[in-house]
Design a protein around this motif. Structure first.
Motif, mmCIF file in Angstrom:
data_model
loop_
_atom_site.group_PDB
_atom_site.id
_atom_site.type_symbol
_atom_site.label_atom_id
_atom_site.label_comp_id
_atom_site.label_asym_id
_atom_site.label_seq_id
_atom_site.Cartn_x
_atom_site.Cartn_y
_atom_site.Cartn_z
ATOM 1 N N THR A 114 0.847 -1.192 0.000
ATOM 2 C CA THR A 114 0.000 0.000 0.000
ATOM 3 C C THR A 114 0.884 1.244 0.000
ATOM 4 O O THR A 114 0.876 2.009 0.958
ATOM 5 N N ILE A 115 1.677 1.430 -1.048
ATOM 6 C CA ILE A 115 2.572 2.580 -1.096
ATOM 7 C C ILE A 115 1.769 3.850 -1.307
ATOM 8 O O ILE A 115 0.666 3.834 -1.852
ATOM 9 N N ASN A 116 2.331 4.958 -0.887
ATOM 10 C CA ASN A 116 1.718 6.267 -1.070
ATOM 11 C C ASN A 116 2.172 6.814 -2.416
ATOM 12 O O ASN A 116 3.335 7.193 -2.584
ATOM 13 N N ALA A 117 1.263 6.844 -3.379
ATOM 14 C CA ALA A 117 1.629 7.255 -4.737
ATOM 15 C C ALA A 117 2.089 8.707 -4.778
ATOM 16 O O ALA A 117 3.004 9.055 -5.530
ATOM 17 N N GLU A 118 1.471 9.561 -3.986
ATOM 18 C CA GLU A 118 1.846 10.979 -4.007
ATOM 19 C C GLU A 118 3.262 11.176 -3.482
ATOM 20 O O GLU A 118 4.038 11.945 -4.049
ATOM 21 N N GLU A 119 3.605 10.479 -2.387
ATOM 22 C CA GLU A 119 4.954 10.597 -1.848
ATOM 23 C C GLU A 119 5.982 10.039 -2.818
ATOM 24 O O GLU A 119 7.057 10.623 -3.009
ATOM 25 N N LEU A 120 5.670 8.894 -3.441
ATOM 26 C CA LEU A 120 6.597 8.302 -4.393
ATOM 27 C C LEU A 120 6.786 9.217 -5.597
ATOM 28 O O LEU A 120 7.914 9.435 -6.057
ATOM 29 N N ALA A 121 5.690 9.777 -6.124
ATOM 30 C CA ALA A 121 5.791 10.681 -7.273
ATOM 31 C C ALA A 121 6.612 11.916 -6.920
ATOM 32 O O ALA A 121 7.445 12.369 -7.724
ATOM 33 N N ALA A 122 6.404 12.464 -5.717
ATOM 34 C CA ALA A 122 7.162 13.649 -5.304
ATOM 35 C C ALA A 122 8.646 13.328 -5.190
ATOM 36 O O ALA A 122 9.508 14.130 -5.607
ATOM 37 N N ALA A 123 8.968 12.144 -4.642
ATOM 38 C CA ALA A 123 10.376 11.759 -4.519
ATOM 39 C C ALA A 123 11.018 11.567 -5.889
ATOM 40 O O ALA A 123 12.177 11.949 -6.100
ATOM 41 N N LEU A 124 10.273 10.989 -6.841
ATOM 42 C CA LEU A 124 10.824 10.785 -8.183
ATOM 43 C C LEU A 124 10.981 12.111 -8.919
ATOM 44 O O LEU A 124 11.987 12.348 -9.600
ATOM 45 N N ARG A 125 9.983 12.997 -8.797
ATOM 46 C CA ARG A 125 10.071 14.300 -9.468
ATOM 47 C C ARG A 125 11.252 15.116 -8.955
ATOM 48 O O ARG A 125 11.879 15.863 -9.717
ATOM 49 N N ALA A 126 11.560 14.976 -7.672
ATOM 50 C CA ALA A 126 12.659 15.743 -7.090
ATOM 51 C C ALA A 126 14.018 15.293 -7.611
ATOM 52 O O ALA A 126 14.989 16.046 -7.530
ATOM 53 N N ARG A 127 14.078 14.096 -8.175
ATOM 54 C CA ARG A 127 15.361 13.547 -8.603
ATOM 55 C C ARG A 127 15.479 13.376 -10.112
ATOM 56 O O ARG A 127 16.590 13.399 -10.640
ATOM 57 N N GLN A 174 15.970 5.013 -9.458
ATOM 58 C CA GLN A 174 15.289 5.710 -8.369
ATOM 59 C C GLN A 174 14.048 4.948 -7.897
ATOM 60 O O GLN A 174 13.705 4.981 -6.715
ATOM 61 N N ILE A 175 13.374 4.259 -8.813
ATOM 62 C CA ILE A 175 12.230 3.433 -8.404
ATOM 63 C C ILE A 175 12.699 2.361 -7.425
ATOM 64 O O ILE A 175 12.058 2.108 -6.394
ATOM 65 N N ALA A 176 13.837 1.736 -7.737
ATOM 66 C CA ALA A 176 14.377 0.721 -6.825
ATOM 67 C C ALA A 176 14.750 1.339 -5.484
ATOM 68 O O ALA A 176 14.472 0.771 -4.421
ATOM 69 N N THR A 177 15.356 2.523 -5.515
ATOM 70 C CA THR A 177 15.778 3.168 -4.269
ATOM 71 C C THR A 177 14.585 3.582 -3.420
ATOM 72 O O THR A 177 14.532 3.313 -2.210
ATOM 73 N N GLN A 178 13.604 4.229 -4.049
ATOM 74 C CA GLN A 178 12.474 4.773 -3.293
ATOM 75 C C GLN A 178 11.530 3.683 -2.774
ATOM 76 O O GLN A 178 10.869 3.879 -1.758
#
Length: 427
Positions: A114-127, A174-178
């Motif tokens: 149950t990952i948080n899509a918004e948090e994951l998207a924000a982390a990916l956009r930042a990088r 980054q997907i693997a890292t996050q």
């Protein structure tokens, strides 16, 4: 009836207290004692027991403090295997392994579903610079697919298509890292021969290398929840493609040396491709606000460009990366320059990259066209400044700044270190 037994067990202390009260009342009735006589007896007993009040209170306080200390030291004792958290018997997990680490792994597996899509998207956009829409779409896809309780295919098979140097490989990493998953990275340019499949899937018995697992099958056996990155997938040999079709369609891959079926249902497959770059760029610009239509036309463009139809049919999603422009390209160039200088054991000063240098990179990029990569330009920059970077390191410097010294010339300069400035100020 089964549900009543646990309830009765929990109520047992209250029931015992009620029985004791009833027994005392019954005894008083049998002895025909009046309430006044019972009260007098209690007062006499209290007077007789008065010398024991202080010792009883001291014993009760000691037991209370011992209980508090025991609870506070519970975790430390459990880690040392001296006590089970919930009982006086040592748990086999506390004795034979690290129970805390196992509990953390189980909790992380629960969180992954149950990952948080918004948090994951924000982390990916930042990088990942300049690909905000792709980051948001892939985060939503991962959230939906990881939430599925049962599946007979991988979590996802995603194709990242677009020009080189736009962040496709970096996004997969980054997907693997996050998501806290292991990364299995394979360069498919090395899989262009018909025998290359043995590197990934192992060799049949009797052939060289049959005593070990393939790089992919062995990696998935050890890390079933890995992110599998297949870089430049279009350059792989068709025989290699055929092996992957089973992994994507049936949820397992066969290790050739043992014929063992290695499951792929927990893995995420990310493919990258530079094929049909110009056409995909045009589609991305024209249909930026219509993602579904853009994916449909992108699939057709890849088919016309010679991408294997059987592979396209098994892809869950195609994400088109747009060419970097303007400040996005400047951001990537600045980060690449910083990474390059750190490779020499140095750091870039704050504001230490001449804006004229980044502007020069943008100008060269425009001349070279969409197939040019910022990394190609940075290699020429490294050739110009590598000697001065080595000299700065030999002088014991830790920070440098880059300046344009003339037409197409770049110089790495050093200045006083922060510590030296503080020493002079103190004088």
């Amino acid at each position: 009836m089964k549900s009543l037994i646990p309830w009765l067990s929990r109520m047992m202390p209250l029931m015992m207290a009620a029985f004791l009260i009833l027994a005392a009342v019954q005894l008083a009735l049998m002895l025909q004692l009046s309430p006044a006589a019972m009260l007098h007896g209690l007062l006499v007993a209290a007077s007789w027991a008065r010398p024991g009040y202080l010792p009883a209170g001291a014993i009760g306080l000691a037991l209370s403090l011992a209980g508090v200390f025991y609870c506070l030291s519970s975790d430390r004792l459990a880690r040392r295997g001296l006590r089970h958290r919930k009982s006086l018997l040592m748990d086999v997990l506390s004795r034979l392994t690290n129970r805390t680490a196992l509990e953390e792994m189980l909790a992380r597996q629960q969180r992954e579903s149950t990952i948080n899509a918004e948090e994951l998207a924000a982390a990916l956009r930042a990088r990942v610079i300049g690909q905000d829409q792709v980051c948001e779409d892939i985060a939503q896809q991962l959230r939906r697919r990881l939430a599925l309780q049962t599946r007979n295919r991988p979590v996802g098979v995603f194709l990242l298509a677009g020009p080189p140097g736009t962040g496709k490989t970096y996004l997969a990493k980054q997907i693997a890292t996050q998501t806290e998953r292991p990364l299995l990275h394979f360069d498919m340019t090395q899989m262009s021969s018909p025998h290359a499949a043995t590197q990934l899937f192992g060799s049949p018995k009797g052939y060289v290398g049959s005593d070990t697992f393939g790089r992919l099958t062995g990696g998935l056996k050890e890390h079933p929840d890995a992110v599998v990155l297949l870089d430049e997938i279009e350059k792989a040999h068709p025989d290699v493609f055929k092996k992957f079709l089973t992994a994507w369609n049936d949820g397992h891959v066969t290790e050739a040396s043992t014929n063992e079926l290695v499951p792929t249902t927990r893995a995420i497959f990310v493919l990258t491709s530079n094929i049909a770059t110009d056409e995909l760029n045009a589609i991305a610009d024209r249909l930026a606000d219509e993602p579904e239509k853009m994916r449909a036309e992108s699939t057709e463009a890849l088919r016309r460009a010679g991408f294997a139809p059987e592979v396209l049919n098994r892809l869950d999603r195609i994400f088109v990366f747009r060419a970097l422009r303007g400040l996005d390209l400047a951001r990537v160039a600045a980060l690449e320059i910083e990474h390059m200088i750190r490779g020499y054991g140095l750091n870039v000063e704050a504001g230490g990259i001449d804006p004229a240098l980044l502007f020069e990179i943008l100008q060269r990029q425009q001349k070279l066209g969409s197939m040019a990569s910022a990394r190609d330009i940075l290699r020429s920059i490294e050739d110009m400044i590598s000697d001065s970077l080595i000299t700065a390191r030999q002088q014991g410097r830790t920070h440098v700044h880059l300046v344009m010294a003339g037409e197409g010339q770049i110089r790495a300069e050093t200045s006083e270190e922060p510590q030296e400035k503080m020493n002079k100020a103190s004088l």
